[in-house]
Write an enzyme that holds these catalytic residues in place. Structure first.
Site, short mmCIF file in Angstrom:
data_model
loop_
_atom_site.label_atom_id
_atom_site.label_comp_id
_atom_site.label_asym_id
_atom_site.label_seq_id
_atom_site.Cartn_x
_atom_site.Cartn_y
_atom_site.Cartn_z
N HIS A 198 9.62 -3.45 8.49
CA HIS A 198 8.48 -3.84 7.65
C HIS A 198 8.87 -4.22 6.22
CE1 HIS A 198 4.42 -4.19 6.26
NE2 HIS A 198 4.58 -3.25 5.36
N PHE B 61 0.84 -1.20 0.00
CA PHE B 61 0.00 0.00 0.00
C PHE B 61 0.87 1.26 0.00
CE2 PHE B 61 -2.61 3.04 2.59
CZ PHE B 61 -3.69 3.16 1.72
N ASP C 273 8.22 -4.44 13.52
CA ASP C 273 7.56 -3.92 12.34
C ASP C 273 6.73 -2.71 12.79
OD1 ASP C 273 5.78 -3.38 10.19
OD2 ASP C 273 5.79 -5.49 9.57
N SER D 39 3.14 -7.01 2.69
CA SER D 39 2.19 -6.10 3.33
C SER D 39 0.80 -6.21 2.70
CB SER D 39 2.74 -4.66 3.26
OG SER D 39 2.02 -3.82 4.11
N MET D 40 0.24 -5.12 2.15
CA MET D 40 -1.05 -5.23 1.47
C MET D 40 -0.96 -6.21 0.31
SD MET D 40 -3.38 -2.43 -0.60
CE MET D 40 -2.29 -2.40 -2.03
#
Length: 259
Positions: free
Chosen positions: A224, A25, A194, A93-94
């Site tokens: 992250h 994202f 993270d 992530s996303m």
């Protein structure tokens, strides 16, 4: 709008095993480019698309939503399935949430999943304020470049459009409901520290998927964006070994350059 330096999509024509990589994202393909190139160098067919609204300016993202981002990776997956005997989906992530939805929707057509710090929920008070706040305030501070490695940076936006954050929350809730439909072999790698996605998200994913072939790997030296961090090579090697175990013929066909 011109694409930011390094944020271009990446494709490589390799053998009969394909990998689709999904970025995060407000990020861009740059965060996964070294991973994609590592796989391409080992004979895999690779697709790393640029999600709609990403890689240019946050104003372009403001008019997009999760349906646009998912439609892009869905198209790329279908193209790989037409080209390859088997296809794996990787996500950060996303991108991990998008990968999980692809697995839930496409079933056995997806041969396996590799997820790095997958997003499962938008935490805190923000989600409850978003339905109203997005009409009053356009953006909040960015989340890019959560990286422990000095000198490493992520190409991403310095602002998060609240309209998109609201759409992201809807995606997370949808994917969470679909997790029991995920049955594919799963390699999940997540960072101990993270500052963007909580470790609880990985725990939630692992507890709700129906996969029986599951490996969890802790990344102790990265934040992250672990694909650009200290543990990057470990991620690359683990993911390639994961594919090799499930598709032993990897790298035996085709090695033409691409990009």
């Amino acid at each position: 709008m011109p694409v930011l330096p390094g944020a271009d999509p990446y494709r490589h024509e390799g053998g009969e095993t394909g990998v689709l990589l999904c970025h995060g994202f407000t990020g861009s393909p740059q965060s996964l480019r070294p991973w994609a190139e590592y796989l391409a160098e080992r004979g895999l067919t690779v697709s790393l698309p640029l999600l709609p609204g990403h890689g240019t300016r946050w104003q372009d993202m403001q008019v997009t939503g999760w349906q646009d981002w998912y439609a892009e990776v869905d198209r790329e997956l279908r193209a790989l399935l037409d080209r390859c005997e088997r296809v794996f989906v990787f996500g950060l992530s996303m991108g991990g949430a998008l990968a999980l939805r692809l697995a839930a929707k496409h079933g056995h057509a997806v041969s396996g999943l590799v997820l790095v710090n997958p997003l499962n929920k938008v935490h805190g008070l923000m989600p409850y304020a978003l339905p109203v706040a997005r009409h009053l305030v356009r953006t909040t501070k960015g989340i890019a470049s959560d990286i422990a490695l000095g000198g490493s940076a992520e190409v991403g936006y310095d602002r998060v459009p609240l309209h998109c954050a609201h759409s992201l929350r809807r995606l997370c809730r949808l994917v969470d409901r679909e997790l029991p439909q995920v049955t594919q072999p799963l390699l999940l790698l997540h960072s101990v520290q993270d500052h963007v996605v909580r470790p609880a998200d990985s725990t939630r994913v692992l507890s709700r998927v129906s996969s029986t072939d599951v490996e969890e790997v802790l990344l102790e030296q990265s934040y992250h964006v672990a694909t650009l961090d200290h543990d990057a090579e470990r991620i690359f090697e683990k993911s390639h070994a994961f594919i090799g175990r499930l598709a032993p013929s990897v790298g035996t066909k085709g090695s033409s350059a691409g990009g």
